[in-house]
Design a protein around this motif. Structure first.
Motif, PDB file in Angstrom:
ATOM      1  N   TRP A  17      40.056  91.291  -7.814  1.00 41.82           N
ATOM      2  CA  TRP A  17      39.123  90.363  -8.447  1.00 41.82           C
ATOM      3  C   TRP A  17      39.121  90.614  -9.955  1.00 41.82           C
ATOM      4  N   LYS A  18      39.099  89.549 -10.732  1.00 37.55           N
ATOM      5  CA  LYS A  18      39.079  89.676 -12.191  1.00 37.55           C
ATOM      6  C   LYS A  18      38.028  88.749 -12.789  1.00 37.55           C
ATOM      7  N   GLY A  19      37.435  89.211 -13.895  1.00 35.29           N
ATOM      8  CA  GLY A  19      36.436  88.390 -14.560  1.00 35.29           C
ATOM      9  C   GLY A  19      35.825  89.105 -15.745  1.00 35.29           C
ATOM     10  N   GLU A  20      34.595  88.737 -16.062  1.00 38.28           N
ATOM     11  CA  GLU A  20      33.912  89.300 -17.220  1.00 38.28           C
ATOM     12  C   GLU A  20      32.501  89.722 -16.844  1.00 38.28           C
ATOM     13  N   GLY A  21      31.979  90.685 -17.608  1.00 39.14           N
ATOM     14  CA  GLY A  21      30.636  91.171 -17.350  1.00 39.14           C
ATOM     15  C   GLY A  21      29.899  91.476 -18.632  1.00 39.14           C
ATOM     16  N   GLU A  22      28.628  91.822 -18.461  1.00 37.14           N
ATOM     17  CA  GLU A  22      27.770  92.144 -19.593  1.00 37.14           C
ATOM     18  C   GLU A  22      26.975  93.400 -19.269  1.00 37.14           C
ATOM     19  N   GLY A  23      26.837  94.284 -20.262  1.00 42.89           N
ATOM     20  CA  GLY A  23      26.057  95.502 -20.102  1.00 42.89           C
ATOM     21  C   GLY A  23      24.892  95.542 -21.067  1.00 42.89           C
ATOM     22  N   PHE A  24      23.782  96.117 -20.617  1.00 44.29           N
ATOM     23  CA  PHE A  24      22.580  96.202 -21.454  1.00 44.29           C
ATOM     24  C   PHE A  24      21.689  97.298 -20.891  1.00 44.29           C
ATOM     25  N   PHE A  25      20.870  97.882 -21.736  1.00 44.03           N
ATOM     26  CA  PHE A  25      19.924  98.913 -21.341  1.00 44.03           C
ATOM     27  C   PHE A  25      19.059  99.225 -22.563  1.00 44.03           C
ATOM     28  N   PRO A  26      17.831  99.639 -22.366  1.00 44.12           N
ATOM     29  CA  PRO A  26      16.952  99.864 -23.520  1.00 44.12           C
ATOM     30  C   PRO A  26      17.481 100.877 -24.528  1.00 44.12           C
ATOM     31  N   THR A  27      18.289 101.824 -24.066  1.00 47.94           N
ATOM     32  CA  THR A  27      18.734 102.898 -24.953  1.00 47.94           C
ATOM     33  C   THR A  27      20.100 102.657 -25.587  1.00 47.94           C
ATOM     34  N   ILE A  28      20.730 101.485 -25.316  1.00 49.51           N
ATOM     35  CA  ILE A  28      22.051 101.206 -25.873  1.00 49.51           C
ATOM     36  C   ILE A  28      22.109  99.776 -26.391  1.00 49.51           C
ATOM     37  N   SER A  29      23.136  99.486 -27.182  1.00 47.71           N
ATOM     38  CA  SER A  29      23.387  98.115 -27.623  1.00 47.71           C
ATOM     39  C   SER A  29      24.087  97.344 -26.507  1.00 47.71           C
ATOM     40  N   SER A  30      23.763  96.072 -26.375  1.00 45.25           N
ATOM     41  CA  SER A  30      24.408  95.245 -25.353  1.00 45.25           C
ATOM     42  C   SER A  30      25.898  95.096 -25.650  1.00 45.25           C
ATOM     43  N   PHE A  31      26.694  94.865 -24.604  1.00 49.18           N
ATOM     44  CA  PHE A  31      28.143  94.736 -24.772  1.00 49.18           C
ATOM     45  C   PHE A  31      28.693  93.831 -23.690  1.00 49.18           C
ATOM     46  N   ASN A  32      29.889  93.291 -23.948  1.00 50.30           N
ATOM     47  CA  ASN A  32      30.609  92.451 -22.983  1.00 50.30           C
ATOM     48  C   ASN A  32      31.939  93.101 -22.652  1.00 50.30           C
ATOM     49  N   TYR A  33      32.443  92.821 -21.457  1.00 51.51           N
ATOM     50  CA  TYR A  33      33.697  93.452 -21.031  1.00 51.51           C
ATOM     51  C   TYR A  33      34.455  92.559 -20.058  1.00 51.51           C
ATOM     52  N   SER A  34      35.760  92.780 -19.999  1.00 49.06           N
ATOM     53  CA  SER A  34      36.579  92.178 -18.956  1.00 49.06           C
ATOM     54  C   SER A  34      36.804  93.232 -17.875  1.00 49.06           C
ATOM     55  N   GLU A  35      37.064  92.775 -16.670  1.00 51.00           N
ATOM     56  CA  GLU A  35      37.076  93.713 -15.545  1.00 51.00           C
ATOM     57  C   GLU A  35      38.119  93.343 -14.500  1.00 51.00           C
ATOM     58  N   GLU A  36      38.687  94.367 -13.885  1.00 45.57           N
ATOM     59  CA  GLU A  36      39.507  94.200 -12.693  1.00 45.57           C
ATOM     60  C   GLU A  36      38.953  95.114 -11.606  1.00 45.57           C
ATOM     61  N   LEU A  37      38.650  94.542 -10.464  1.00 47.47           N
ATOM     62  CA  LEU A  37      38.091  95.285  -9.343  1.00 47.47           C
ATOM     63  C   LEU A  37      39.001  95.091  -8.140  1.00 47.47           C
ATOM     64  N   GLN A  38      39.320  96.180  -7.453  1.00 53.25           N
ATOM     65  CA  GLN A  38      40.223  96.112  -6.309  1.00 53.25           C
ATOM     66  C   GLN A  38      39.591  96.749  -5.074  1.00 53.25           C
ATOM     67  N   PHE A  39      39.724  96.046  -3.958  1.00 51.71           N
ATOM     68  CA  PHE A  39      39.412  96.599  -2.646  1.00 51.71           C
ATOM     69  C   PHE A  39      40.709  96.630  -1.845  1.00 51.71           C
ATOM     70  N   THR A  40      41.125  97.799  -1.379  1.00 50.12           N
ATOM     71  CA  THR A  40      42.344  97.920  -0.589  1.00 50.12           C
ATOM     72  C   THR A  40      42.024  98.601   0.735  1.00 50.12           C
ATOM     73  N   HIS A  41      42.941  98.449   1.699  1.00 51.94           N
ATOM     74  CA  HIS A  41      42.639  98.919   3.050  1.00 51.94           C
ATOM     75  C   HIS A  41      43.907  99.285   3.803  1.00 51.94           C
ATOM     76  N   SER A  42      43.887 100.434   4.493  1.00 52.13           N
ATOM     77  CA  SER A  42      44.945 100.831   5.419  1.00 52.13           C
ATOM     78  C   SER A  42      44.469 100.505   6.829  1.00 52.13           C
ATOM     79  N   PRO A  43      45.256  99.731   7.597  1.00 51.93           N
ATOM     80  CA  PRO A  43      44.793  99.231   8.888  1.00 51.93           C
ATOM     81  C   PRO A  43      44.335 100.308   9.873  1.00 51.93           C
ATOM     82  N   ASN A  44      44.856 101.518   9.742  1.00 48.05           N
ATOM     83  CA  ASN A  44      44.493 102.572  10.696  1.00 48.05           C
ATOM     84  C   ASN A  44      43.288 103.390  10.256  1.00 48.05           C
ATOM     85  N   LYS A  45      42.633 102.978   9.181  1.00 47.77           N
ATOM     86  CA  LYS A  45      41.485 103.727   8.670  1.00 47.77           C
ATOM     87  C   LYS A  45      40.241 102.830   8.615  1.00 47.77           C
TER      88      LYS A  45
END
Length: 225
Positions: free
Chosen positions: A27-55
């Protein structure tokens, strides 16, 4: 590459993992981060879910980059272990050295996985982390909340990602001429069709329909059942 749905053959999925099999892929896309103690930021992301059939487990990995400069920002990896009763156990190791042990629930009829930390290790300030993942309309979104020694639990990250299809085949002939055997190659790929819904329903094989949206087109995505 077109956003879509890649569906694994049942033979390729451990029974314990089957309820979450729609997550498997990249999966690919974009996100945003924020928190009271840091400056907000934007990012691009790649997320992977993989699987071995015997597990009975799904391997998880995530990487992010600065949206403007392309410089690496954060990475983490771990394992998701779903249970038949709808509960799930997750372990995640972050590139910062922080480790999460999370438990939660999944309801894939609603397309939702909810996680809450049982343990946050090797962290001097972070006390609690929750994660909610949702799959809807061919998109995976998530929201992460965090509590620290200085703050209560509150939003930290949000992102919206699209699945990267294994392949995209454009059929230009008469869709009604495709029989089950002729359409066998569709089993593990995403197929984009420029046909009406009524025409698709006349296909001489069992199919499951997905109607996905992007910014310019509305098109059907389907796979063989």
């Amino acid at each position: 590459m077109a956003a879509g749905t890649e569906k694994l053959s049942e033979k390729m999925v451990h029974p314990a993992v089957k309820p979450l099999s729609d997550l498997i892929g990249t999966w690919k896309g974009e996100g945003e981060g924020f928190f009271p103690t840091i400056s907000s930021f934007n990012y691009s992301e790649e997320l992977q879910f993989t699987h071995s059939p015997n597990k009975p487990v799904i391997a998880y990995s995530q990487k992010t980059w600065n949206l403007k400069s392309g410089q690496p920002m954060h990475s983490e990896s771990g394992y998701w272990r779903p249970k038949p009763d709808g509960t799930i156990e997750v372990v995640i190791a972050q590139s910062t050295g922080l480790v999460e042990v999370q438990k939660g629930t999944y309801d894939m009829k609603e397309g939702v996985v909810k996680l809450k930390s049982e343990l946050v290790g090797n962290a001097s300030k972070v006390k609690e982390i929750t994660r909610v993942f949702k799959v809807e309309n061919c998109e995976l979104s998530y929201a992460v909340e965090m509590a620290t020694s200085l703050t209560d639990l509150q939003p930290h990250l949000t992102a919206s990602l699209k699945k990267q299809a294994l392949g995209c085949h454009l059929i230009t002939g008469d869709i009604t001429t495709y029989t089950t055997s002729q359409a066998h190659f569709l089993t593990n790929v995403c197929v984009c069709l420029h046909f009406t819904r009524s025409m698709i329903l006349n296909v001489n094989c069992k199919i499951k329909l997905y109607f996905c949206n992007n910014t310019r087109f509305r098109f059907p995505i389907f796979h063989l059942l």
